[in-house]
Enzyme design. Structure first.
Site, PDB file in Angstrom:
ATOM      1  N   ARG A 174     -34.251   1.915 -63.091  1.00  0.00           N
ATOM      2  CA  ARG A 174     -34.924   1.309 -62.073  1.00  0.00           C
ATOM      3  C   ARG A 174     -35.763   0.095 -62.754  1.00  0.00           C
ATOM      4  O   ARG A 174     -35.810  -0.888 -62.277  1.00  0.00           O
ATOM      5  CB  ARG A 174     -35.835   2.232 -61.072  1.00  0.00           C
ATOM      6  CG  ARG A 174     -34.781   2.874 -60.373  1.00  0.00           C
ATOM      7  CD  ARG A 174     -36.086   3.955 -59.639  1.00  0.00           C
ATOM      8  NE  ARG A 174     -36.597   3.368 -58.573  1.00  0.00           N
ATOM      9  CZ  ARG A 174     -37.720   3.984 -57.769  1.00  0.00           C
ATOM     10  NH1 ARG A 174     -37.524   5.241 -58.195  1.00  0.00           N
ATOM     11  NH2 ARG A 174     -38.335   3.339 -56.994  1.00  0.00           N
ATOM     12  N   CYS A 233     -45.640   2.739 -60.045  1.00  0.00           N
ATOM     13  CA  CYS A 233     -44.393   3.601 -59.899  1.00  0.00           C
ATOM     14  C   CYS A 233     -43.791   2.877 -58.582  1.00  0.00           C
ATOM     15  O   CYS A 233     -43.657   1.869 -58.268  1.00  0.00           O
ATOM     16  CB  CYS A 233     -44.562   5.027 -59.673  1.00  0.00           C
ATOM     17  SG  CYS A 233     -45.483   5.382 -58.513  1.00  0.00           S
TER      18      CYS A 233
END
Length: 275
Positions: A174, A233
């Site tokens: 990611r 995050c």
């Protein structure tokens, strides 16, 4: 800082000696959509803190934003929590969403707040008792808001290219934009200059690594805990895991970007890179 992390035997002993409120952090997995365990037995005298419910501000259109101090105080009071009682936070996965609740309580100025290492699985593995949830009467929670625990996108923008380190807790695929984001409409990649530090590299079997092992992980990632740190995050949850670990290693200036990639990746004003 290490005393903020309790082992199950330490919490069990603490509960025999003085009053302590237990908060079970619950939240469905935002990546896999797997529901959290919300109806099973809990540690004795626990109440739930629901990050998918009133534990987050849903007016921002972001998944897990920090509620206002007023809203959070009302929610804690309704759950039977007061500001002058020690709190231990745990979750059903070991270490996952509980550090977020710990971080929120510190931002509210709660002095005695602990995190249970290993969470409910470790408690049950030790053969310690569980019980059905109880309902507590409405109480009053008085916040003493502390700045610096959370920062916004503007603060992150100003930190780019400075000595402040941006630590991204998402997985490497990611971070490098090799896979699509689990939330629709988000660009793939990361903030310029950010350091990838997947949260699961700080854990083993639902527990934090030892301080010596954590220090090694930070050093290998070229993170200097003496310098300011901003953790990010997907939605501000697992960022709190690396924030807590940094504090365990002696960091003094650690903040969590509340909007995290849910905000940054959706807004074209903010630069994204895959390098």
């Amino acid at each position: 800082m290490r005393s903020s992390l309790l082992q199950v035997n330490e919490l069990a002993a603490y509960m025999q000696e003085r009053p302590i409120t237990l908060l079970r952090a619950v939240m469905d997995d935002p990546v896999t959509q797997k529901p959290d365990t919300r109806s099973a037995n809990v540690l004795p005298a626990s109440v739930d803190f629901d990050l998918d419910g009133e534990g987050s501000d849903h007016t921002t259109h972001l998944p897990h934003s920090l509620p206002s101090a007023h809203a959070l105080s009302l929610y804690l009071g309704r759950q039977g929590v007061t500001s002058n009682t020690p709190i231990a936070v745990y979750d059903t996965r070991g270490i996952y969403s509980a550090p977020r609740v710990w971080w929120m309580l510190k931002a509210m100025g709660h002095k005695d707040v602990f995190l249970l290492d290993g969470g409910q699985p470790a408690w049950q593995s030790a053969g310690l008792p569980t019980s059905e949830q109880q309902q507590y009467g409405n109480l009053s929670y008085q916040a003493n808001v502390q700045s610096g625990w959370f920062v916004d996108a503007d603060t992150v923008q100003q930190a780019l290219g400075t000595h402040t380190q941006l630590l991204d807790a998402r997985s490497a695929p990611r971070f490098y934009g090799e896979v699509s984001e689990p939330r629709a409409g988000l660009r793939s990649g990361h903030m310029p200059g950010a350091i990838n530090l997947p949260f699961d590299t700080l854990l083993k079997d639902g527990h934090f690594l030892s301080i010596a092992q954590l220090q090694t992980v930070f050093q290998r990632a070229k993170v200097d805990v003496e310098k300011p740190i901003i953790c990010t995050c997907g939605s501000g949850i697992t960022a709190c895991i690396i924030g807590f670990a940094a504090l365990m290693c002696g960091a003094k200036h650690v903040a969590v970007y509340d909007g995290s990639w849910s905000q940054w990746g959706a807004d074209p004003r903010y630069e994204v890179t895959t390098q």
